[in-house]
Design an enzyme around this catalytic site. Structure first.
Site, PDB file in Angstrom:
ATOM      1  N   GLY A 199       2.532  -1.220   4.402  1.00 49.38           N
ATOM      2  CA  GLY A 199       2.554   0.223   4.119  1.00 49.38           C
ATOM      3  C   GLY A 199       3.980   0.695   3.928  1.00 49.38           C
ATOM      4  O   GLY A 199       4.573   0.575   2.851  1.00 49.38           O
ATOM      5  N   GLY A 200       4.565   1.225   4.997  1.00 46.63           N
ATOM      6  CA  GLY A 200       5.903   1.830   4.946  1.00 46.63           C
ATOM      7  C   GLY A 200       6.936   0.988   4.213  1.00 46.63           C
ATOM      8  O   GLY A 200       7.644   1.486   3.320  1.00 46.63           O
ATOM      9  N   GLY A 252       1.789   2.012  10.851  1.00 46.89           N
ATOM     10  CA  GLY A 252       2.724   3.130  10.762  1.00 46.89           C
ATOM     11  C   GLY A 252       3.413   3.481  12.070  1.00 46.89           C
ATOM     12  O   GLY A 252       4.084   4.504  12.173  1.00 46.89           O
ATOM     13  N   SER A 288       2.832  -2.467  10.556  1.00 46.65           N
ATOM     14  CA  SER A 288       4.262  -2.530  10.872  1.00 46.65           C
ATOM     15  C   SER A 288       4.872  -3.905  10.570  1.00 46.65           C
ATOM     16  O   SER A 288       5.771  -4.362  11.280  1.00 46.65           O
ATOM     17  CB  SER A 288       4.512  -2.117  12.330  1.00 46.65           C
ATOM     18  OG  SER A 288       4.106  -0.772  12.518  1.00 46.65           O
ATOM     19  N   ASN A 290       0.880  -1.175   0.000  1.00 46.86           N
ATOM     20  CA  ASN A 290       0.000   0.000   0.000  1.00 46.86           C
ATOM     21  C   ASN A 290       0.916   1.223   0.000  1.00 46.86           C
ATOM     22  O   ASN A 290       1.482   1.571   1.031  1.00 46.86           O
ATOM     23  CB  ASN A 290      -0.894  -0.027   1.254  1.00 46.86           C
ATOM     24  CG  ASN A 290      -1.698   1.257   1.412  1.00 46.86           C
ATOM     25  OD1 ASN A 290      -1.757   2.087   0.498  1.00 46.86           O
ATOM     26  ND2 ASN A 290      -2.302   1.443   2.577  1.00 46.86           N
ATOM     27  N   TRP A 291       1.054   1.820  -1.170  1.00 45.50           N
ATOM     28  CA  TRP A 291       1.989   2.951  -1.287  1.00 45.50           C
ATOM     29  C   TRP A 291       1.451   4.216  -0.628  1.00 45.50           C
ATOM     30  O   TRP A 291       2.175   5.187  -0.468  1.00 45.50           O
ATOM     31  CB  TRP A 291       2.284   3.226  -2.771  1.00 45.50           C
ATOM     32  CG  TRP A 291       3.097   2.174  -3.465  1.00 45.50           C
ATOM     33  CD1 TRP A 291       3.597   1.016  -2.905  1.00 45.50           C
ATOM     34  CD2 TRP A 291       3.510   2.149  -4.837  1.00 45.50           C
ATOM     35  NE1 TRP A 291       4.288   0.288  -3.847  1.00 45.50           N
ATOM     36  CE2 TRP A 291       4.253   0.961  -5.045  1.00 45.50           C
ATOM     37  CE3 TRP A 291       3.320   3.018  -5.919  1.00 45.50           C
ATOM     38  CZ2 TRP A 291       4.805   0.627  -6.286  1.00 45.50           C
ATOM     39  CZ3 TRP A 291       3.868   2.676  -7.156  1.00 45.50           C
ATOM     40  CH2 TRP A 291       4.603   1.497  -7.331  1.00 45.50           C
ATOM     41  N   GLU A 342      -7.240   4.526   7.672  1.00 45.09           N
ATOM     42  CA  GLU A 342      -7.049   5.958   7.394  1.00 45.09           C
ATOM     43  C   GLU A 342      -8.273   6.525   6.680  1.00 45.09           C
ATOM     44  O   GLU A 342      -8.648   7.676   6.899  1.00 45.09           O
ATOM     45  CB  GLU A 342      -5.759   6.162   6.575  1.00 45.09           C
ATOM     46  CG  GLU A 342      -4.524   5.981   7.455  1.00 45.09           C
ATOM     47  CD  GLU A 342      -3.272   5.519   6.719  1.00 45.09           C
ATOM     48  OE1 GLU A 342      -3.227   5.621   5.479  1.00 45.09           O
ATOM     49  OE2 GLU A 342      -2.345   5.055   7.405  1.00 45.09           O
TER      50      GLU A 342
HETATM   51  C1  PEP Z   1      -1.084   0.067   6.026  1.00 42.99           C
HETATM   52  O1  PEP Z   1      -1.178   1.282   5.913  1.00 42.99           O
HETATM   53  O2  PEP Z   1      -1.925  -0.668   5.499  1.00 42.99           O
HETATM   54  C2  PEP Z   1       0.029  -0.468   6.803  1.00 42.99           C
HETATM   55  C3  PEP Z   1       0.005  -1.723   7.147  1.00 42.99           C
HETATM   56  O3  PEP Z   1       1.035   0.408   7.095  1.00 42.99           O
HETATM   57  P1  PEP Z   1       2.443   0.044   7.821  1.00 42.99           P
HETATM   58  O4  PEP Z   1       2.954  -1.205   7.202  1.00 42.99           O
HETATM   59  O5  PEP Z   1       3.304   1.235   7.524  1.00 42.99           O
HETATM   60  O6  PEP Z   1       2.135  -0.115   9.263  1.00 42.99           O
END
Ligand code: PEP
Length: 255
Positions: A231-232, A171, A210, A9-10, A95
């Protein structure tokens, strides 16, 4: 056996320049690791570029309109996504729920729109920290999932992936522990089992929050984890590749 899927997920990140090299590197990852499926959910505006420049990687977006077409300024439809060979849509990311006031009802309508067009909806569910500490975790998750199970047909649910994403883990660098993840995934699968046993055996339940190279092996080894939503770490081909490398085939365990 369910084949694991690792989905990036960019979010609202990247530039044409950064995406160019990311696509090249991700193609190398996809070539090297075919034991798992891979997909990236990109900002809408980059769809044409990414569609042209990835190979062996599924393409998706992070949100979609619940309407077909018309006077919905700023929205993007499922048919527009199909024009660029999009296959996946993240629906109900926390989000979007928190910042754009998406309700469980909106999430179900969007998931229906996506899956009735033959695309895959990645339906995100997850609790806030206060919901977890106050003991309403199961109630919250059940409510988020049940409305989707009730609104979609069985064939549409066969095109659905459930993403468990505890809000407090997204995040923050603080992933849920292996036992927390397995407990929730088994619970989510039991809700699907009550609805339809065969669907529960087949449906993918992936974890997000995360997830990174250092915890991927442990979390992706869990019985009811069928992949990850990243995500990240999805913005780094190296980290994303490390996670994909650690994906494994999952056995199902019906509780
Ligand atoms: C996400 O936004 O779907 C996510 C899992 O973010 P992160 O991996 O940065 O926690």
């Amino acid at each position: 056996m369910r084949k694991q899927i690792i989905i990036g997920n960019w979010k609202m990140n990247g530039s044409l320049l950064s995406i160019k090299s990311l696509c090249e590197l991700l193609n190398q990852v996809a070539r090297a690791h075919q034991h798992a499926d891979m997909a990236v959910c990109v900002p809408h505006v980059y769809l044409p570029y990414v569609a042209e420049n990835i190979k062996g990687i599924g393409l998706g977006v992070q949100n979609i309109s619940q309407y077909d077409n018309g006077a919905y300024t700023g929205e993007v439809s499922v048919s527009m996504l199909k024009d660029f060979n999009g296959e996946y849509v993240i629906v109900g990311h926390s989000e979007r729920r928190a910042l754009f006031a998406e309700t469980n009802q909106d999430v179900a309508l969007k998931a229906k729109k996506v899956t009735e067009a033959g695309l895959s909806a990645i339906v995100c569910v997850g609790e806030t920290l206060s919901e977890r500490t106050s003991g309403t975790l199961r109630e919250v998750l059940k409510h988020q999932l049940q409305i989707v199970l009730d609104k979609l047909t069985l064939n549409q649910l066969r095109k659905t992936i459930i993403a468990y994403e505890p809000v407090w883990a997204i995040g923050t660098g603080l992933a849920a522990t292996a036992s927390q993840v397995q407990e929730v995934h088994a619970y989510l699968r039991s809700i699907v089992t009550n609805f339809h046993v065969e669907l529960a055996q087949d449906i993918k339940i992936i974890y997000g929050g995360s997830l990174k190279p250092s915890n991927a092996n442990e979390l992706l080894s869990l019985a009811d984890v069928d992949g990850g939503l990243i995500g990240g770490a999805s913005l780094s081909a190296k980290d994303f590749g490390e996670i994909v490398k650690q994906a494994k085939p999952t056995k199902y365990s019906i509780n």
